[in-house]
Design a protein around this motif. Structure first.
Motif, mmCIF file in Angstrom:
data_model
loop_
_atom_site.group_PDB
_atom_site.id
_atom_site.type_symbol
_atom_site.label_atom_id
_atom_site.label_comp_id
_atom_site.label_asym_id
_atom_site.label_seq_id
_atom_site.Cartn_x
_atom_site.Cartn_y
_atom_site.Cartn_z
ATOM 1 N N UNK A 23 0.950 -1.198 0.007
ATOM 2 C CA UNK A 23 -0.040 0.133 0.038
ATOM 3 C C UNK A 23 0.850 1.388 0.058
ATOM 4 N N UNK A 24 2.044 1.202 0.755
ATOM 5 C CA UNK A 24 2.619 2.358 0.796
ATOM 6 C C UNK A 24 3.390 2.715 -0.297
ATOM 7 N N UNK A 25 3.844 1.635 -1.243
ATOM 8 C CA UNK A 25 4.455 2.070 -2.351
ATOM 9 C C UNK A 25 3.667 2.441 -3.371
ATOM 10 N N UNK A 26 2.380 2.022 -3.342
ATOM 11 C CA UNK A 26 1.364 2.276 -4.472
ATOM 12 C C UNK A 26 0.884 3.755 -4.064
ATOM 13 N N UNK A 27 0.592 4.152 -2.956
ATOM 14 C CA UNK A 27 0.402 5.539 -2.889
ATOM 15 C C UNK A 27 1.598 6.411 -2.977
ATOM 16 N N UNK A 34 4.092 9.457 1.762
ATOM 17 C CA UNK A 34 3.892 8.416 2.786
ATOM 18 C C UNK A 34 5.253 7.950 3.621
ATOM 19 N N UNK A 35 4.897 7.681 5.147
ATOM 20 C CA UNK A 35 5.728 7.141 5.664
ATOM 21 C C UNK A 35 5.178 5.838 6.340
ATOM 22 N N UNK A 36 6.059 4.859 6.819
ATOM 23 C CA UNK A 36 6.004 3.716 7.519
ATOM 24 C C UNK A 36 6.528 3.763 8.955
ATOM 25 N N UNK A 37 5.729 3.618 10.022
ATOM 26 C CA UNK A 37 6.310 3.455 11.370
ATOM 27 C C UNK A 37 6.314 1.886 11.593
ATOM 28 N N UNK A 38 7.435 1.391 12.162
ATOM 29 C CA UNK A 38 7.379 -0.209 12.287
ATOM 30 C C UNK A 38 7.498 -0.159 13.980
ATOM 31 N N UNK A 39 6.631 -0.831 14.306
ATOM 32 C CA UNK A 39 6.504 -1.088 15.897
ATOM 33 C C UNK A 39 6.941 -2.498 16.376
ATOM 34 N N UNK A 56 10.524 2.732 -2.198
ATOM 35 C CA UNK A 56 10.572 4.403 -2.279
ATOM 36 C C UNK A 56 10.106 4.903 -0.995
ATOM 37 N N UNK A 57 9.764 4.112 0.087
ATOM 38 C CA UNK A 57 9.226 4.734 1.164
ATOM 39 C C UNK A 57 9.907 4.705 2.297
ATOM 40 N N UNK A 58 10.098 5.786 3.181
ATOM 41 C CA UNK A 58 11.000 5.547 4.399
ATOM 42 C C UNK A 58 10.451 4.754 5.456
ATOM 43 N N UNK A 59 11.128 4.114 6.323
ATOM 44 C CA UNK A 59 10.614 3.295 7.481
ATOM 45 C C UNK A 59 11.287 3.835 8.627
ATOM 46 N N UNK A 60 10.469 3.942 9.640
ATOM 47 C CA UNK A 60 10.927 4.539 10.872
ATOM 48 C C UNK A 60 10.611 3.546 11.960
ATOM 49 N N UNK A 61 11.508 2.739 12.681
ATOM 50 C CA UNK A 61 11.314 2.089 13.652
ATOM 51 C C UNK A 61 11.106 2.660 15.117
ATOM 52 N N UNK A 62 9.926 2.655 15.586
ATOM 53 C CA UNK A 62 9.264 3.243 16.851
ATOM 54 C C UNK A 62 8.653 2.381 17.655
ATOM 55 N N UNK A 209 -5.014 -1.804 -6.084
ATOM 56 C CA UNK A 209 -5.623 -0.266 -6.459
ATOM 57 C C UNK A 209 -6.667 -0.131 -5.892
ATOM 58 N N UNK A 210 -7.641 -1.097 -6.344
ATOM 59 C CA UNK A 210 -9.240 -0.949 -5.704
ATOM 60 C C UNK A 210 -9.162 -0.877 -4.222
ATOM 61 N N UNK A 211 -8.339 -1.822 -3.620
ATOM 62 C CA UNK A 211 -8.478 -2.047 -2.086
ATOM 63 C C UNK A 211 -7.768 -0.522 -1.608
ATOM 64 N N UNK A 212 -6.822 0.100 -2.031
ATOM 65 C CA UNK A 212 -6.191 1.354 -1.484
ATOM 66 C C UNK A 212 -7.407 2.337 -1.809
ATOM 67 N N UNK A 213 -8.098 2.480 -2.868
ATOM 68 C CA UNK A 213 -9.018 3.425 -2.792
ATOM 69 C C UNK A 213 -10.147 3.475 -1.866
ATOM 70 N N UNK A 214 -10.665 2.228 -1.800
ATOM 71 C CA UNK A 214 -11.537 1.915 -0.596
ATOM 72 C C UNK A 214 -11.021 2.197 0.738
ATOM 73 N N UNK A 215 -9.990 2.062 1.093
ATOM 74 C CA UNK A 215 -9.233 2.318 2.403
ATOM 75 C C UNK A 215 -9.300 3.840 2.350
#
Length: 219
Positions: A23-27, A34-39, A56-62, A209-215
Motif C-alpha cells: 500500500x505504501x509503495x502504491x500510494x 507516505x511514511x511507515x512506522x515499524x512497531x 521508495x518509502x522511508x521506514x522508521x522503527x518506533x 489499487x481498488x483496495x487502496x481506494x476503498x481504504x
C-alpha cells in the motif's frame, strides 16, 4: 491533514507487513507522501526497506512505551506526509498494539479466509472492546476498524468468511479483497513494492489499487 493507518492482527502469517509495504509503495507512486512506522521488535518492515535498493518509502522503527510519547513521535515523523502506515507485531501482549491503534484514524485488520484465523479474530474483538472502553473514558470516539480479506483463494470462500467474520465480531469488512497472488510473494522476496514487480494490468495490481481506494474512502 495526515491520516494514520495502523495495520494489525495478533495472528502471524496474515500478510500484515506485505500489505503495509504494498500500500505504501502504491500510494507513493500515485503521488502521495507516505511514511511507515515499524512497531514490531522483529522489524520486518525496517529490514525490508534497509535491504532494498528501490523501495521508495522511508521506514522508521518506533517501539511504543507510553501513548503520549508514541503519539508525539508519530506526529513528528508524519510532518508533511499524507499517510502514515503503522506496522505492528503479531501479538496483543503488552501495550504496543493498543497504543498503535490509539493514534490511528483507521485500524486495518488483514485476515486469511480460514477457520483458525476466524477463531483468532474473536480474541481480537475482545481487545477492541477494551481499547474502546479506554477511549470512552477519554471522551474519544470508538476505533474506526475495517477487516480486509487477504490471500483469498476464491471469491466464494471470501464471501463466506466475511459473512462469518461480521457475524462473530460485529466488524465491517472492506468490499475489496486481495487474492492469493504470487506477485505479492515476489514483491516480498525482492524487498519491493508490488507496483515495482507487477504490471498495471495484472490482477494483483488491480486488486491493490481498488483496495487502496476503498481504504482512503474509509478514513
Amino acid at each position: 491533514m495526515t491520516k494514520v493507518i495502523t495495520v494489525c492482527n495478533q495472528k502471524g502469517g496474515v500478510g500484515k507487513t506485505t500489505m503495509t509495504m504494498s500500500l505504501a509503495s502504491l500510494w507513493h507512486h500515485q503521488g502521495k507522501s507516505v511514511v511507515i512506522v515499524d512497531t514490531d521488535r522483529q522489524q520486518s518492515a525496517t529490514k525490508w526497506e534497509q535491504r532494498s535498493e528501490t523501495f521508495p518509502v522511508p521506514v522508521t522503527p518506533i517501539l511504543p512505551d507510553q501513548l503520549k510519547t508514541f503519539a508525539s513521535a508519530v506526529r513528528k515523523r508524519a510532518e508533511g506526509a499524507d499517510i502514515v502506515l503503522v506496522d505492528t507485531p503479531p501479538t496483543l501482549a503488552g501495550d504496543t498494539v493498543t497504543i498503535a491503534c490509539f493514534v490511528a484514524d483507521l485500524v486495518l485488520v488483514p485476515i486469511k479466509p480460514d477457520a483458525l484465523h476466524i477463531d483468532a479474530l474473536e480474541e481480537f474483538r475482545g481487545f477492541l472492546d477494551e481499547a474502546n472502553a479506554k477511549r470512552a473514558k477519554l471522551e474519544m470516539d470508538p476505533l474506526n476498524v475495517r477487516l480486509v480479506v487477504n490471500m483469498m483463494p476464491n471469491r466464494k470462500a471470501a464471501r463466506l468468511v466475511v459473512e462469518k467474520l461480521e457475524e462473530l465480531t460485529g466488524l465491517a469488512a472492506l468490499t475489496n479483497r486481495i487474492g492469493d497472488r504470487s506477485d505479492f510473494q515476489l514483491a516480498a522476496l525482492n524487498r519491493a513494492g508490488l507496483v515495482e514487480v507487477s504490471a498495471a494490468t495484472s490482477p494483483a495490481y488491480k486488486e491493490l489499487v481498488a483496495l487502496a481506494s476503498e481504504i482512503e474512502e474509509s478514513l
